[in-house]
Design an enzyme around this catalytic site. Sequence first.
Site, short mmCIF file in Angstrom:
data_model
loop_
_atom_site.label_atom_id
_atom_site.label_comp_id
_atom_site.label_asym_id
_atom_site.label_seq_id
_atom_site.Cartn_x
_atom_site.Cartn_y
_atom_site.Cartn_z
N GLY A 168 33.70 37.45 10.06
CA GLY A 168 34.58 37.80 11.19
C GLY A 168 35.63 36.76 11.46
O GLY A 168 36.25 36.78 12.52
N GLY A 169 35.84 35.83 10.51
CA GLY A 169 36.89 34.83 10.68
C GLY A 169 36.68 33.89 11.85
O GLY A 169 37.64 33.32 12.37
N SER A 254 31.79 35.78 4.15
CA SER A 254 33.07 35.41 4.74
C SER A 254 32.91 34.16 5.61
O SER A 254 32.51 33.12 5.12
CB SER A 254 33.66 36.59 5.52
OG SER A 254 35.03 36.39 5.79
#
Length: 540
Positions: A168-169, A254
């Site tokens: 989700g950055g 991520s």
Amino acid sequence: MQKLERKGYILVICLVIAGFLFFAGCTQKAPDTTVIKTDAGYISGINQDGIRVYHGIPFAAPPVGDLRWRPPAPVQPWGDIKEAKEYSATCPQTVKASPASSQGAPALNTSDDCPYLDACPMTVKASPASSPKVPALNMSEDCLYLNVWTPAKNASEKLPVMVFFYGGGFTSVAGSMPVYNGTTLAEKGVIVVTPNYRIGALGFLAHPQLDSESPYNVSGNYGILDQQAALKWVQNNIASFGGDPSRVTIFGQSAGAESTYVHLVSPLSRGLYKQAIVESGPFWAQGTIINATHSKTYAESFGTQYAKSLGYSGPDAITQMRKLSPETLINATPSSPSSFWTTHTVMFEPNVDGWVLPDTLDNSFLNHMENPVPLMIGNNAGDGTTLSANANMSVPEYLPFLKSRFDNNADTVFKKYPANSTSGVQTRLEQMTTQDDFIDSVKFAAGSMGDISPDTYMYRYSYIIPGQPYGAFHGSELFLLFGVPHIDVDPSVAANVVDLWTRFTKTGNPNGGMDVTWPNYTRENGRYLDINITPSVRRA
């Protein structure tokens, strides 16, 4: 005669009492087999087809009020049995039209069947009428909770444990989102734990005034400290769930994969896990498109500017900002509707503070500062297609962009990635993201770990989910790994992905379930597993 009558009367009363006791025993509720004692108190969960499930277990005190922008504090013990049957709130985050926009999904299906996952650019099958609906996104700063799925029948089984850090950055998504359902993995004989951690300004704000509050003269990285607190909770409590605290695998995708990199090099994480899985994690401090970390100086400078944008620049700036609502802080965070620019300009993320993170990730692996543990690491063949979507960059804008990233090497990069149209630039940005920020960094990290740990396995995930045009996009393996329902995937590929991840968790070696042998990775052999309908070994 009266004595006989009296005896008969007494006998009837005794029979009536005995009957009441008998029926009371028959109707008494069976003991709740989900009740478990944690270090803060007893909890109860849900029996789900042979798997005990617990949602919303607190692993730290609510980081609110004066605890905002501080390391996680211990949970306050409770007296009665706490029900752990519902997901907790997610940590505060920006809600955009596309819930996964920070992960770069340009066309997102936001139905109940495919909510909030990192990327979901496909049409899903219609869910049956009986399918449970996912509740609307519920946010609260009181969000430091975790979920557990355990197939163990008792505490003596000592099963391996998988702890998942979501992507989700560092700005969105949460472990409390039902899409990260651990059932599919738990059915393979492992315990699954999905913790929340603070994100955005609430999780990664660095500021000189916060430094002065810290005995280590640091700030930011609160989200990483939350993850470490969750790992400590696992060490202290997972045995009660039938898990083995000495057999913990951390894994993430991520931003969660970048977090896993951080744990591999952070002295504070040593001893909290045995091995790791990295799925498409940003790595370079100065990447082509993605900068994985900030320097302490840069993070504090931006934090100071951020505080000024809210109207606080005096000596009590942080004191005043602790009084603001989470929504105010989130809304003041710079953001872009473009996946490319969101990915390229992440401001709240880990910083090199010298305490949690001693050096950049690439420097740490260059100098073999990582923890030499079994590692499974890889990326998706189309990582860049969604992460770099919607750049809307023209050719005249492309050249200055390359100059800003590569300085004197910009012309050389342009020759490698030429473009003569806006659509051509878009294609090249996607290719650069995939190749430079993911494929090359995975080879670099795997090569470094392979130098010091023989149990290093590199993969490339190239399976394309039908019904979408983005290839093996960033995060697409999660649909198979977590068994997301109503997605049309090849069941043999899904079974193989789950098998590889859980076999590695159990033994430190993913082999044993395929016809092909996945060799360990070294710089010399360059061999990796291509995960597709037919798995195959290739050379990097």
